[in-house]
Structure formats: C-alpha cells, structure tokens
Design a protein around this motif. Structure first.
Motif, PDB file in Angstrom:
ATOM      1  N   TYR A   1       0.861  -1.182   0.000  1.00 26.55           N
ATOM      2  CA  TYR A   1       0.000   0.000   0.000  1.00 26.55           C
ATOM      3  C   TYR A   1       0.892   1.225   0.000  1.00 26.55           C
ATOM      4  O   TYR A   1       1.886   1.260   0.715  1.00 26.55           O
ATOM      5  N   TRP A   2       0.536   2.211  -0.790  1.00 21.64           N
ATOM      6  CA  TRP A   2       1.268   3.473  -0.729  1.00 21.64           C
ATOM      7  C   TRP A   2       0.310   4.649  -0.814  1.00 21.64           C
ATOM      8  O   TRP A   2      -0.801   4.543  -1.302  1.00 21.64           O
ATOM      9  N   ILE A   3       0.799   5.769  -0.278  1.00 25.85           N
ATOM     10  CA  ILE A   3       0.022   7.009  -0.343  1.00 25.85           C
ATOM     11  C   ILE A   3       0.218   7.603  -1.729  1.00 25.85           C
ATOM     12  O   ILE A   3       1.353   7.756  -2.198  1.00 25.85           O
ATOM     13  N   GLU A   4      -0.868   7.915  -2.363  1.00 26.80           N
ATOM     14  CA  GLU A   4      -0.845   8.562  -3.676  1.00 26.80           C
ATOM     15  C   GLU A   4      -1.154  10.041  -3.427  1.00 26.80           C
ATOM     16  O   GLU A   4      -2.308  10.445  -3.349  1.00 26.80           O
ATOM     17  N   LEU A   5      -0.093  10.836  -3.249  1.00 27.30           N
ATOM     18  CA  LEU A   5      -0.242  12.235  -2.845  1.00 27.30           C
ATOM     19  C   LEU A   5      -0.833  13.125  -3.930  1.00 27.30           C
ATOM     20  O   LEU A   5      -1.575  14.052  -3.644  1.00 27.30           O
ATOM     21  N   PHE A   6      -0.480  12.864  -5.169  1.00 26.86           N
ATOM     22  CA  PHE A   6      -0.868  13.772  -6.240  1.00 26.86           C
ATOM     23  C   PHE A   6      -1.844  13.087  -7.192  1.00 26.86           C
ATOM     24  O   PHE A   6      -1.926  11.879  -7.266  1.00 26.86           O
TER      25      PHE A   6
ATOM     26  N   ILE B   1       2.289   6.762   7.630  1.00 27.15           N
ATOM     27  CA  ILE B   1       2.829   8.048   8.083  1.00 27.15           C
ATOM     28  C   ILE B   1       3.642   7.895   9.358  1.00 27.15           C
ATOM     29  O   ILE B   1       4.548   8.687   9.627  1.00 27.15           O
ATOM     30  N   ASP B   2       3.394   6.857  10.120  1.00 24.96           N
ATOM     31  CA  ASP B   2       4.122   6.625  11.368  1.00 24.96           C
ATOM     32  C   ASP B   2       5.575   6.215  11.124  1.00 24.96           C
ATOM     33  O   ASP B   2       6.414   6.378  11.995  1.00 24.96           O
ATOM     34  N   LYS B   3       5.898   5.712   9.944  1.00 19.93           N
ATOM     35  CA  LYS B   3       7.223   5.146   9.680  1.00 19.93           C
ATOM     36  C   LYS B   3       8.312   6.129   9.247  1.00 19.93           C
ATOM     37  O   LYS B   3       9.460   5.943   9.616  1.00 19.93           O
ATOM     38  N   PRO B   4       8.007   7.144   8.430  1.00 18.65           N
ATOM     39  CA  PRO B   4       9.100   7.982   7.903  1.00 18.65           C
ATOM     40  C   PRO B   4       9.820   8.802   8.967  1.00 18.65           C
ATOM     41  O   PRO B   4       9.332   8.967  10.085  1.00 18.65           O
ATOM     42  N   THR B   5      10.944   9.352   8.561  1.00 20.03           N
ATOM     43  CA  THR B   5      11.706  10.242   9.443  1.00 20.03           C
ATOM     44  C   THR B   5      10.872  11.491   9.733  1.00 20.03           C
ATOM     45  O   THR B   5       9.917  11.790   9.022  1.00 20.03           O
ATOM     46  N   ARG B   6      11.265  12.227  10.744  1.00 23.23           N
ATOM     47  CA  ARG B   6      10.523  13.418  11.153  1.00 23.23           C
ATOM     48  C   ARG B   6      10.353  14.395   9.995  1.00 23.23           C
ATOM     49  O   ARG B   6       9.262  14.872   9.709  1.00 23.23           O
ATOM     50  N   LEU B   7      11.431  14.697   9.282  1.00 25.88           N
ATOM     51  CA  LEU B   7      11.368  15.663   8.178  1.00 25.88           C
ATOM     52  C   LEU B   7      10.441  15.160   7.066  1.00 25.88           C
ATOM     53  O   LEU B   7       9.619  15.907   6.541  1.00 25.88           O
ATOM     54  N   HIS B   8      10.546  13.904   6.729  1.00 27.78           N
ATOM     55  CA  HIS B   8       9.708  13.311   5.689  1.00 27.78           C
ATOM     56  C   HIS B   8       8.236  13.318   6.128  1.00 27.78           C
ATOM     57  O   HIS B   8       7.342  13.640   5.345  1.00 27.78           O
ATOM     58  N   LYS B   9       8.005  12.992   7.391  1.00 27.24           N
ATOM     59  CA  LYS B   9       6.636  12.986   7.924  1.00 27.24           C
ATOM     60  C   LYS B   9       6.030  14.388   7.871  1.00 27.24           C
ATOM     61  O   LYS B   9       4.873  14.559   7.485  1.00 27.24           O
ATOM     62  N   GLU B  10       6.809  15.395   8.223  1.00 27.60           N
ATOM     63  CA  GLU B  10       6.322  16.771   8.177  1.00 27.60           C
ATOM     64  C   GLU B  10       5.922  17.169   6.759  1.00 27.60           C
ATOM     65  O   GLU B  10       4.906  17.811   6.541  1.00 27.60           O
ATOM     66  N   ARG B  11       6.718  16.756   5.793  1.00 27.21           N
ATOM     67  CA  ARG B  11       6.433  17.075   4.393  1.00 27.21           C
ATOM     68  C   ARG B  11       5.133  16.418   3.934  1.00 27.21           C
ATOM     69  O   ARG B  11       4.304  17.030   3.280  1.00 27.21           O
ATOM     70  N   ILE B  12       4.939  15.158   4.321  1.00 33.96           N
ATOM     71  CA  ILE B  12       3.717  14.432   3.949  1.00 33.96           C
ATOM     72  C   ILE B  12       2.504  15.085   4.588  1.00 33.96           C
ATOM     73  O   ILE B  12       1.495  15.337   3.923  1.00 33.96           O
TER      74      ILE B  12
ATOM     75  N   LYS C   1       2.140  18.081   5.617  1.00 30.92           N
ATOM     76  CA  LYS C   1       1.899  19.394   5.010  1.00 30.92           C
ATOM     77  C   LYS C   1       1.116  19.235   3.706  1.00 30.92           C
ATOM     78  O   LYS C   1       0.202  20.008   3.427  1.00 30.92           O
ATOM     79  N   GLN C   2       1.472  18.230   2.908  1.00 33.43           N
ATOM     80  CA  GLN C   2       0.771  17.976   1.642  1.00 33.43           C
ATOM     81  C   GLN C   2      -0.675  17.549   1.884  1.00 33.43           C
ATOM     82  O   GLN C   2      -1.570  17.925   1.148  1.00 33.43           O
ATOM     83  N   LEU C   3      -0.894  16.727   2.916  1.00 37.95           N
ATOM     84  CA  LEU C   3      -2.215  16.173   3.170  1.00 37.95           C
ATOM     85  C   LEU C   3      -3.167  17.143   3.849  1.00 37.95           C
ATOM     86  O   LEU C   3      -4.373  17.113   3.592  1.00 37.95           O
ATOM     87  N   GLY C   4      -2.643  17.961   4.752  1.00 38.04           N
ATOM     88  CA  GLY C   4      -3.523  18.810   5.562  1.00 38.04           C
ATOM     89  C   GLY C   4      -4.383  17.897   6.433  1.00 38.04           C
ATOM     90  O   GLY C   4      -3.881  16.987   7.073  1.00 38.04           O
ATOM     91  N   THR C   5      -5.676  18.101   6.412  1.00 43.03           N
ATOM     92  CA  THR C   5      -6.581  17.274   7.230  1.00 43.03           C
ATOM     93  C   THR C   5      -7.262  16.177   6.406  1.00 43.03           C
ATOM     94  O   THR C   5      -8.096  15.453   6.928  1.00 43.03           O
ATOM     95  N   LYS C   6      -6.900  16.059   5.126  1.00 43.39           N
ATOM     96  CA  LYS C   6      -7.528  15.072   4.238  1.00 43.39           C
ATOM     97  C   LYS C   6      -7.011  13.662   4.528  1.00 43.39           C
ATOM     98  O   LYS C   6      -5.852  13.478   4.923  1.00 43.39           O
ATOM     99  N   ILE C   7      -7.873  12.693   4.297  1.00 45.76           N
ATOM    100  CA  ILE C   7      -7.439  11.303   4.310  1.00 45.76           C
ATOM    101  C   ILE C   7      -6.887  11.033   2.910  1.00 45.76           C
ATOM    102  O   ILE C   7      -7.579  11.260   1.917  1.00 45.76           O
TER     103      ILE C   7
END
Length: 172
Positions: free
Chosen positions: A48-53, A103-114, A116-122
């Motif tokens: 499973y992966w997050i499809e951000l765009f 989202i629980d797995k990435p590094t802090r910086l990577h998690k912050e970036r994700i 930020k992209q998502l906001g409150t959306k699932i």
C-alpha cells in the motif's frame, strides 16, 4: 481471476530496507511513467502506498491497472520487480488506518512534508497485489519468475501454458 502471491521474504526485506519503491505504469496511449514512492507499507503480501498527487500515475491506474513495482540495492547491484494490479481504496476507514500506519514510519522531516501535503484530508491509498515476482539482478535467469500466481492466465502472460513444468519456479 487474479490471485495473490506470497512476496518472498528477501523481497520484503529489500523493499523495507531500501525504504523506496519505484512504480511503473502505462497510460492509454502506451506511454510509460515511473515514479518513486517512499510512503508505503506491506500488509498481508499487499503493498500500500500514499498517492499524494492526482497526476500521471493516478490517471494511468484508472486507464490500466497493471503496474510494475521495483526495488533495488544499488550498492550490491541486486533488486526485484513485482508485477500485478493496483486499485485505489474506496473504504475511508481502511484508507485512514493504512495511512496512519504509513505516516508513522518515515523520518521526522519526511513525515512533516507528507502531513503538510495532506492537511486534514485522508489520502488516496493505492493497493498493489503482485502476481509475478522477478529478480532484477544482473544475471542470465532474470527473465524467469521467482514466484508466479497459480492462475493459468497469468502463466500465459509470461510465455508458458504450464508454468511449473516450463519454468521450474514456485507457484503460489
């Protein structure tokens, strides 16, 4: 009928160890697209992966659900390619649960970036079920699957009517 193969342990270890997969898809005109993913998880032999765009890959998944997922270790010159079908999850509860796990797995910086992209959306979650697994290591037998789905239609896709006798590989 598409069945699910068991992803070999060494493939899972490489995917999780390298912390990146590359997803290859094709549009309705046959133009290929590859895109790295660093926000993913493996549950019950499904990736499973997050499809951000909502760009090329997502559109391609709608036009053609067959994709390849690759992982590689550039230092040891070895890797794997998995072929199968991808679907976008509709169930909001499942999407939320899987996205929290990812989202629980990435590094802090990577998690912050994700975040930020998502906001409150699932986020959109892609579900990839492999049916064929190949080695991508530079060896002569790289075109022989390591694992293949037991569905005869899948065996036909890799050039054999009786996969086990023609190729000698594991059938899941």
């Amino acid at each position: 009928m598409i069945w699910l193969v068991k992803i070999p342990k060494q493939v899972k270890e490489m995917i999780l160890g390298q912390q990146m997969i590359v997803v290859a898809s094709v549009d309705k005109n046959g133009i290929s697209n590859i895109s790295p993913r660093t926000t993913f998880t493996i549950l019950d032999d499904v990736i499973y992966w997050i499809e951000l765009f909502r760009h090329k890959s997502l559109k391609n998944f709608q036009d053609n659900d067959w994709v390849s997922v690759a992982t590689f270790d550039k230092e040891n010159l070895e890797g794997f390619q998995l072929k199968g079908k991808v679907i976008m999850l509709d169930d909001e509860k499942k999407r939320k649960n899987i996205s929290l796990r990812i989202i629980d797995k990435p590094t802090r910086l990577h998690k912050e970036r994700i975040l930020k992209q998502l906001g409150t959306k699932i986020p959109n979650i892609a579900s990839f079920k492999p049916v064929i697994v190949y080695s991508s290591s530079p060896v002569e037998a790289a075109d022989i699957p390591l694992v293949i789905d037991s569905d005869p239609d899948i065996a036909m896709l890799v050039g054999g009517s009786d996969a086990k006798s023609n190729f000698g590989f594991e059938i899941s």
